[in-house]
Design a protein around this motif. Sequence first.
Motif, PDB file in Angstrom:
ATOM      1  N   GLY A 239       0.834  -1.204   0.000  1.00 51.86           N
ATOM      2  CA  GLY A 239       0.000   0.000   0.000  1.00 51.86           C
ATOM      3  C   GLY A 239       0.861   1.243   0.000  1.00 51.86           C
ATOM      4  O   GLY A 239       0.667   2.168  -0.798  1.00 51.86           O
ATOM      5  N   LEU A 240       1.834   1.252   0.888  1.00 50.10           N
ATOM      6  CA  LEU A 240       2.707   2.422   0.977  1.00 50.10           C
ATOM      7  C   LEU A 240       3.566   2.544  -0.285  1.00 50.10           C
ATOM      8  O   LEU A 240       3.764   3.661  -0.804  1.00 50.10           O
TER       9      LEU A 240
ATOM     10  N   THR B 125      -9.273  10.444  -4.356  1.00 52.77           N
ATOM     11  CA  THR B 125     -10.106   9.339  -3.888  1.00 52.77           C
ATOM     12  C   THR B 125      -9.274   8.080  -3.719  1.00 52.77           C
ATOM     13  O   THR B 125      -9.337   7.382  -2.697  1.00 52.77           O
ATOM     14  N   GLY B 126      -8.462   7.793  -4.752  1.00 50.94           N
ATOM     15  CA  GLY B 126      -7.610   6.597  -4.707  1.00 50.94           C
ATOM     16  C   GLY B 126      -6.675   6.659  -3.525  1.00 50.94           C
ATOM     17  O   GLY B 126      -6.489   5.669  -2.798  1.00 50.94           O
TER      18      GLY B 126
ATOM     19  N   LEU C 158      -6.498   4.146  -0.307  1.00 51.32           N
ATOM     20  CA  LEU C 158      -5.242   3.525   0.091  1.00 51.32           C
ATOM     21  C   LEU C 158      -4.933   3.784   1.571  1.00 51.32           C
ATOM     22  O   LEU C 158      -4.548   2.897   2.327  1.00 51.32           O
ATOM     23  N   ARG C 159      -5.162   5.046   1.968  1.00 50.58           N
ATOM     24  CA  ARG C 159      -4.901   5.412   3.360  1.00 50.58           C
ATOM     25  C   ARG C 159      -5.778   4.578   4.293  1.00 50.58           C
ATOM     26  O   ARG C 159      -5.329   4.074   5.311  1.00 50.58           O
TER      27      ARG C 159
ATOM     28  N   THR D 248      -5.322  -2.050   8.148  1.00 47.90           N
ATOM     29  CA  THR D 248      -4.300  -3.075   8.307  1.00 47.90           C
ATOM     30  C   THR D 248      -3.554  -2.890   9.626  1.00 47.90           C
ATOM     31  O   THR D 248      -3.323  -3.847  10.372  1.00 47.90           O
ATOM     32  N   ILE D 249      -3.184  -1.648   9.912  1.00 45.00           N
ATOM     33  CA  ILE D 249      -2.432  -1.395  11.147  1.00 45.00           C
ATOM     34  C   ILE D 249      -3.295  -1.696  12.374  1.00 45.00           C
ATOM     35  O   ILE D 249      -2.848  -2.273  13.360  1.00 45.00           O
TER      36      ILE D 249
END
Lengths: 486, 152
Positions: free
Chosen positions: A285-286, A299-300, A304-305, A311-312
Motif C-alpha cells: 500500500g505504501l 479518492t484513490g 489507500l490510506r 491493516t495497522i
Amino acid sequence: MTSMDYWRSLPLKAKLLLLTLSVSCLGIVLVCISLVVVEHQAYKKQLESELITVASILAEQSAAAVLFRDQNQLDTIIASLRQIETIEQVCIYDANGEVLSSFQEKAGEVCPSTSGTLDEGFSEKHYTMMRPILIEGDAVGSFYLKSRLQVLREHIRKFILYALVISVTIISILVLIAFKLQRLVSQPIQELSDAVETIARDEDYSVRVRVAGDDELGRLGAAFNDMISTIQQQNRRITRSKDELERVVETRTAQLRLANSELEAFSYSVSHDLRQPLRAIEGFGLALEEDCADRLDDTGRDYLRRIRAATIRMGSLIDGLLILSRVSRKQLDVDVIDLSAMLREIVEELEEVDAAKKSVIEIEEGMKVTGDERLLRIAFQNLLQNAWKYSSRQSERRIRVSSDRQSETITVRIDDNGVGFDMKYVDKLFVSFNRLHSPSDFPGSGLGLATVYRIVNRHAGSVRAESAVDRGATFFVELPRKPDDS
Amino acid sequence: MDRRSIVLVEDNPDDQFLAVRALSRLVDKSAIHVLNDGQEALDCLLGSPLTLPSIDLDSIAVILLDIKLPKINGLEVLRALRSSPRAQWIPVVMVTSTDEPHELVDAYRLGANSYLVKPIDYGEFKARMEVLANYWLNVNSIPLVESGERNG
C-alpha cells in the motif's frame, strides 16, 4: 506414682491373678482363724473335763485320808499327781482350811486360803479349781488344783502351724491354677490388644483375632474382626478411587499440557503467519502510494490510506490477542513491587507520547504490591492508558491513584475525570472485544481490560469499576497482601 | 577489504521485495544477496561438501536472518555460522515477525548481534531498516579473520 496409678498400669494378667489370689487368701485366712478359734474352745473344754475327772478321782481317793489325817496316804496321792505333767500346784485342806499336804513346782508358792474368794476356771496361763472333799455329802476338807495351760497353747500353736502349711500349699496350688485359668480371660484380651497395636503401628488391616466362645470376649473379638474387615474394605475402596482419581488427573494433565502446547503453537503461528500478509498489504500500500502517486487521484489515495489504517489496526488487534494469551500462559515470577515507582514510569511514557493537554496526575507514595512485575506492569499500563485516553476531552486531565490497605489485601484505586460509562454496561467491561465506545470516539482493541482482568485474576485478586456518564470512572484493583510488603 | 554487501535470508517473496525496497536507498541492489531458506543460506555462506561458498564472506557487512524459515530455521543457521571460524564474527541481525520471549533469549544465547521485530507499519519498517543498514554498513567494525586462524 500413687497406688491407683500403679494398679492401672499393671497388665490385665497380673490384675486377674492378684484379684483371684487376694480373694482366695482372704478366704483361707478367715477359714483358718475360725478353725483355730473353734479348736481352741474345743480343746479347752476337753482339758477342763480331763481335769475335772482327775479332780473327782483325787477327791474320792483322798476323802478317807483327809478324814483320818493319814499323812502318808495324802503324800502318796500328791506324789501320784506329780506324774501328771500339766499340774503345777496341788493343795489338800482339812475342814478348817489348814493345808494338810501340798505340792508346788515353783518353790515358795503358797496355797491360797480356802476362805478367800478364788478365781476359778481359766485364767491367762492357768486353769484353777477348788473342790470340796465329800464323804456321804459332808465336806471333810477341800483341795486346790492349778494346771498349766501350756499344753493348750502348744496344741493351738501346732494347729496354727498345720493351718499355715496347708494354706501355703493350697495357695501355691491356687496360684498355679489361677495362672492357667486367667489365660482363658486375659489371652483373648491380650490378643485383641496386640492386634490393635499392630494395626495402629503397621496399618496392616489384614490382621484378625482368634474368636473363641460365645461370651462377651468372643463377641468382642468377632465385632472387632467385623470392624477391621469394614475398614479394610473401605481402605481398598478409597485406594481404588484414589488411584482412579490420580489416573484421571494424569490424563487431564496430559490433555491440558497438550492443549497448552497447541495453544502456544497456535499463538506463535497467529503472531507470525497472520502478521506476514498484513505487512505485505501495508507495505505494498505504501509502496503504491510512493511509487504510483502520480497515477492516483485524491479518492484513490484516500482509499489507500484507509486500507493501510485498517491493516495497522488489525495488527494491533493481533498484538493485543497475543498479549492476552501470553498473560494466561506466562509463569508468575512473584516479588514485592514498588507500585508507585512503576506507575510514575508508566505516566512518564504516556506524557512522552501525548503532552498536549495539561494533566494533573497524583500517585500515592510508597504503594507496594506482591506479584509478577511484567504482568502487573501490563495491567496498570492498560488501566492508566484508559484513564488517560478517556479523559483526553476534558479541559484539564485529572488522574489520581491511591490505595487502601486491609489486613490481607490491598486495594489500588484509580480515579479519572474522563467521559466515564453507563453502569448498566459494567458487565461487558472486562470481556474481550467488548467496547463501550466506538473506535471513532476512542481508539482501542477491546482487549485492554480483558487483559487487566486476567492478570489480576492470575494474582488471585479482583478488579471492578464504578462510573457514571461524564462523571469520570474509578477502577479498583484488589490484590492479596503478603506479610513482607509492609 | 570494504564490507558493502548485505545478506537477506527470507522465505516470503513479499517480505523479500519490501525489505530490498527499504534497503535500496542506502545499498546498491547488486550488493543485497537474497537467500530463500536456511539450507540455501548455509550452502551459500559456508559451502557444502561439494560446493564452495558462493558469497565472499569478507564482503558481508551484516546478515539479516529470519527465524521462521523452511527446512533449516534461522536459529540453526545462526548456530552454524557462530561455530564456523570464517563466519563467526559476521554481524547477524534477527529480523522476525514475533517477539516470543524464548526465541529472543535463544537468539542472543546463540550469538545474535541484534533482534528486530518487523512492524506492520511499512513506513516504520523502512525507517528501522535504514537506521540498521546505516549502522552496520557505515558505523560498525568487524575483526578480520586471519587466514589459517582456527577459533571455535
